[in-house]
Scaffold this motif. Structure first.
Motif, PDB file in Angstrom:
ATOM      1  N   GLY A 187       0.814  -1.212   0.000  1.00  0.00           N
ATOM      2  CA  GLY A 187       0.000   0.000   0.000  1.00  0.00           C
ATOM      3  C   GLY A 187       0.841   1.253   0.000  1.00  0.00           C
ATOM      4  O   GLY A 187       0.449   2.286  -0.563  1.00  0.00           O
ATOM      5  N   ILE A 188       2.012   1.162   0.628  1.00  0.00           N
ATOM      6  CA  ILE A 188       2.946   2.288   0.673  1.00  0.00           C
ATOM      7  C   ILE A 188       3.724   2.408  -0.634  1.00  0.00           C
ATOM      8  O   ILE A 188       3.790   3.467  -1.251  1.00  0.00           O
ATOM      9  CB  ILE A 188       3.926   2.105   1.849  1.00  0.00           C
ATOM     10  N   THR A 189       4.318   1.301  -1.059  1.00  0.00           N
ATOM     11  CA  THR A 189       5.269   1.350  -2.175  1.00  0.00           C
ATOM     12  C   THR A 189       4.609   1.503  -3.542  1.00  0.00           C
ATOM     13  O   THR A 189       5.233   2.008  -4.464  1.00  0.00           O
ATOM     14  CB  THR A 189       6.157   0.097  -2.177  1.00  0.00           C
ATOM     15  N   ILE A 190       3.360   1.075  -3.687  1.00  0.00           N
ATOM     16  CA  ILE A 190       2.658   1.283  -4.957  1.00  0.00           C
ATOM     17  C   ILE A 190       2.612   2.768  -5.295  1.00  0.00           C
ATOM     18  O   ILE A 190       2.624   3.156  -6.467  1.00  0.00           O
ATOM     19  CB  ILE A 190       1.231   0.685  -4.891  1.00  0.00           C
ATOM     20  N   ASN A 191       2.620   3.605  -4.260  1.00  0.00           N
ATOM     21  CA  ASN A 191       2.587   5.054  -4.459  1.00  0.00           C
ATOM     22  C   ASN A 191       3.979   5.674  -4.573  1.00  0.00           C
ATOM     23  O   ASN A 191       4.104   6.895  -4.672  1.00  0.00           O
ATOM     24  CB  ASN A 191       1.829   5.703  -3.300  1.00  0.00           C
TER      25      ASN A 191
END
Length: 364
Positions: free
Chosen positions: A92-96
């Motif tokens: 959820g963090i790294t997709i952004n």
């Protein structure tokens, strides 16, 4: 006797007529996406959690990455998260494009709040709190730090539907609470499904826009969004289960209270509950330095188990680019070698419980 680690059929049969009636009602309605079932589920789940708004989504992972997207957190930003979570939390963090900064867990398997402040830098923009295995995290500490450093707070409630800290339900402390309704969850759908809850009207509006291709009005797209709509039939079936969620949680509590009272073996450690916190017992997770031996022993006796989770995210192949190595998070890595989820599901009979307890107590 063969006992699965988890089984979903008994949860279905318990309310079979209600599920089948609702499924047929939706099928016969002729409206299958973003209709009245989604709207009613959003209203009912918001009311259940105590949040002002709920937005239904296609999955728990979508809830996570869209939460950070809506909050404007991306490349160059850091998000603090516990090391022993499921990899979806980190995705959820790294997709952004943001960077996860890992904090070790405490004895309750949740983030050690005493170790968060030392990880905060000028790049830190948010704390992602994961209420792991169904137990609420120590949210007073988290919110104090968030206020002190002006940080956003996102809660990963994929496993904690209904768990509370000091009487307040998980998902309602921070800016956004993210939920998964994967079939194995306490509030499980019959396929992939998810949602967010929030008290911020603008966040709710933005989330509804992002979930529908970035469109507020059909064919008029304000942002590059996603196709992440909770469909009508899943929403309808979730409404059925939501109406019974407290009694389902109570049933699991009875089983786990029995485990806590009757399991007695120095070769494994039973779960502890944080003062002020409640758990909805998504999993009953023990720790054992002889985990693999115990797992094989139970398998030989027909008892299924699951490891949640064998590979910490920072050691996964997917996150090699972060440059972390074995030994960087020793507590997280120790937990990965010790944790074992034993059988727990709605509809588990007293005979099955007794068998698990007896076999586990005889492990030497």
């Amino acid at each position: 006797m063969d006992i699965m680690a988890n089984r979903l059929d008994r949860g279905f049969y318990k309310y079979q007529s209600e599920f089948e009636t609702k499924a047929l009602e939706v099928l016969r309605s002729g409206w299958y996406v973003l209709g009245k079932e989604v709207q009613k589920f959003e209203e009912e789940f918001a009311q259940y959690t105590g949040a002002k708004y709920c937005v239904g989504l296609a999955s728990g992972l979508d809830a996570l990455w869209l939460a950070f997207r809506v909050l404007g957190i991306g490349k160059g930003d850091e998000v603090i998260v516990q090391g022993n979570t499921y990899i979806a939390s980190v995705m959820g963090i790294t997709i952004n494009g943001a960077t996860p900064v890992f904090v070790e867990p405490n004895e309750y398997n949740n983030i050690d709040t005493s170790k968060i402040e030392e990880k905060i830098t000028e790049k830190t923009k948010a704390i992602l709190v994961v209420h792991l295995y169904g137990q609420a995290s120590k949210m007073d500490d988290v919110m104090t730090l968030a206020k002190k450093y002006n940080l956003r707070v996102v809660e990963d409630c994929a496993q904690s539907h209904g768990a509370c800290y000091n009487g307040k339900m998980t998902g309602t402390f921070g800016d956004i609470g993210c939920f998964s309704f994967y079939p194995s969850k306490n509030l499980g759908a019959f396929g992939d499904a998810g949602a967010i809850v929030t008290d911020d009207e603008q966040i709710a509006k933005d989330m509804k826009m992002y979930r529908n291709y970035g469109s507020e009005k059909r064919y008029y797209n304000k942002v590059v969004g996603a196709n992440s709509r909770l469909d009508e039939i899943q929403a309808g079936l979730l409404r059925v289960r939501l109406a019974h969620l407290d009694e389902l949680a109570d049933e699991k509590k009875v089983i786990c209270d029995r485990y806590l009272a009757e399991l007695d073996n120095p070769n494994f450690e039973l779960p502890k509950i944080q003062p002020g916190a409640t758990t909805i017992w998504h999993q009953f997770v023990i720790h054992s330095e002889r985990r693999d031996e115990l797992m094989n022993y139970l398998k030989e006796h027909g008892i299924g188990t699951i490891i949640h989770y064998p590979i910490p995210p920072h050691l996964s192949e997917a996150y090699q680019y972060l440059g972390l190595k074995e030994g960087d998070l020793p507590i997280t890595e120790k937990f990965a070698d010790e944790v074992l989820s034993i059988p727990l599901y709605n509809g588990m009979t007293e005979e099955e419980q007794s068998y698990v307890i007896d076999v586990m107590n005889r492990f030497k």
